[in-house]
Design an enzyme around this catalytic site. Structure first.
Site, PDB file in Angstrom:
ATOM      1  N   HIS A 113       2.922   1.164   8.937  1.00  0.00           N
ATOM      2  CA  HIS A 113       4.011   2.033   9.394  1.00  0.00           C
ATOM      3  C   HIS A 113       4.937   1.199  10.276  1.00  0.00           C
ATOM      4  CE1 HIS A 113       5.844   5.905  10.358  1.00  0.00           C
ATOM      5  NE2 HIS A 113       5.946   5.467  11.607  1.00  0.00           N
ATOM      6  N   LEU A 168      -1.184  12.797  10.175  1.00  0.00           N
ATOM      7  CA  LEU A 168      -0.167  11.848   9.717  1.00  0.00           C
ATOM      8  C   LEU A 168       0.087  10.727  10.737  1.00  0.00           C
ATOM      9  CD1 LEU A 168       1.948  11.370   7.414  1.00  0.00           C
ATOM     10  CD2 LEU A 168       3.602  12.502   8.920  1.00  0.00           C
TER      11      LEU A 168
HETATM   12  C1  GRF Z   1       7.724  -0.535   4.650  1.00  0.00           C
HETATM   13  O1  GRF Z   1       8.672  -0.583   5.685  1.00  0.00           O
HETATM   14  C2  GRF Z   1       6.481   0.172   5.106  1.00  0.00           C
HETATM   15  O2  GRF Z   1       6.216  -0.030   6.452  1.00  0.00           O
HETATM   16  C3  GRF Z   1       6.820   1.614   4.867  1.00  0.00           C
HETATM   17  O3  GRF Z   1       7.570   1.620   3.671  1.00  0.00           O
HETATM   18  C4  GRF Z   1       8.182   0.348   3.494  1.00  0.00           C
HETATM   19  C5  GRF Z   1       7.719  -0.162   2.161  1.00  0.00           C
HETATM   20  O4  GRF Z   1       8.351  -1.359   1.778  1.00  0.00           O
HETATM   21  N1  GRF Z   1       5.609   2.398   4.822  1.00  0.00           N
HETATM   22  P1  GRF Z   1       7.801  -2.205   0.559  1.00  0.00           P
HETATM   23  O5  GRF Z   1       7.803  -1.289  -0.667  1.00  0.00           O
HETATM   24  O6  GRF Z   1       6.445  -2.707   0.885  1.00  0.00           O
HETATM   25  O7  GRF Z   1       8.810  -3.307   0.389  1.00  0.00           O
END
Ligand code: GRF
Length: 187
Positions: A109, A144
Site C-alpha cells: 500500500h 482493509l
Molecule cells: C501500487 O502503487 C501499489 O502500491 C498499489 O497499486 C499500485 C500498483 O502498481 N496497491 P503496479 O501495478 O504494481 O505497477
C-alpha cells in the site's frame, strides 16, 4: 527454501515485475507459479507470459465476487502457491478468500500505514500536508489495509509535489521493499 508465490494483479504490474526481476537475478529465492488477473487486458498478463509464467484472466462479476475468488483459489492451490501476493489488485477481497488463505496474503500500500488507508493514499498524504510518506507491505486481514506490517519505507514529501511525482517516488521504494518482504518469508 524457495518461496512459492501466486500473484493477483489488475494493471501495469510494475511491482510484480520488480519481484520477478529479483527472482531472475538470483537475489530472491522464490518462484511465481501463477499470475491471475480480473482484467483480460491487464499488461501484467502479457509481461508474465514473456517471462514464462502461467498467467490467466478470470471473469470478474461484481454481483458474485466469490465466483472469481473460488476459481482463483482453486487455481492457486492447484499450482501449489504458498503465498498470495497482491500486486495492484484493484478489487476488495471478500471474507471467503481472506479466510481461505488466512495469514498467507501480502499486499503493498503506497502510504505509511496506518495513515491514509483506502483509495488515493498519495493524494491523501498531499492533502494532509505531511512531510514524509512511503509504502507498507502488510498481511491482509478482514480489516482493509490494517493487517500486520512486514516492512515499510519512508520518502520525503516535497513542497512542489504533485500526486504523480509523489507516487513515482513512493513506487521506486515499493519495488525495493516488496521483494525484501518476500525474502523475509523464506528466512
Ligand atoms: C501500487 O502503487 C501499489 O502500491 C498499489 O497499486 C499500485 C500498483 O502498481 N496497491 P503496479 O501495478 O504494481 O505497477
Amino acid at each position: 527454501m524457495t518461496v512459492r508465490l501466486g500473484v493477483l494483479a489488475s494493471g501495469r504490474g510494475s511491482n510484480f515485475q520488480a519481484i520477478q526481476r529479483e527472482i531472475e537475478a538470483g537475489t530472491l529465492d522464490a518462484r511465481i507459479h501463477l499470475l491471475l488477473s480480473d482484467r483480460q487486458q491487464a499488461p501484467a498478463l502479457a509481461i508474465a507470459r514473456e517471462h514464462g509464467i502461467d498467467a490467466r484472466a478470470l471473469p470478474y462479476d461484481k454481483t458474485d465476487r466469490e465466483a472469481f475468488e473460488r476459481a482463483a483459489g482453486d487455481a492457486l492451490d492447484a499450482a501449489g502457491c504458498q503465498w498470495i501476493v497482491l500486486a495492484g489488485f484493484m478489487r476488495i477481497l471478500t471474507p471467503y478468500f481472506i479466510d481461505r488463505f488466512a495469514g498467507r496474503i501480502l499486499n503493498i500500500h503506497p502510504s505509511l500505514l496506518p495513515a491514509f488507508k483506502g483509495l488515493h493514499p498519495q493524494r491523501q498524504a498531499l492533502e494532509a500536508g505531511v512531510k514524509f510518506s512511503g509504502c507498507t507491505v502488510h498481511l491482509v486481514t478482514q480489516d482493509l489495509d490494517a493487517g500486520p506490517i512486514l516492512t515499510q519505507a519512508v520518502v520525503p514529501v516535497h513542497p512542489d509535489d504533485t500526486e504523480a511525482t509523489l507516487s513515482a517516488r513512493i513506487l521506486a521504494e515499493e519495488h525495493r521493499i516488496y521483494p525484501e518482504a518476500i525474502r523475509l518469508l523464506g528466512s
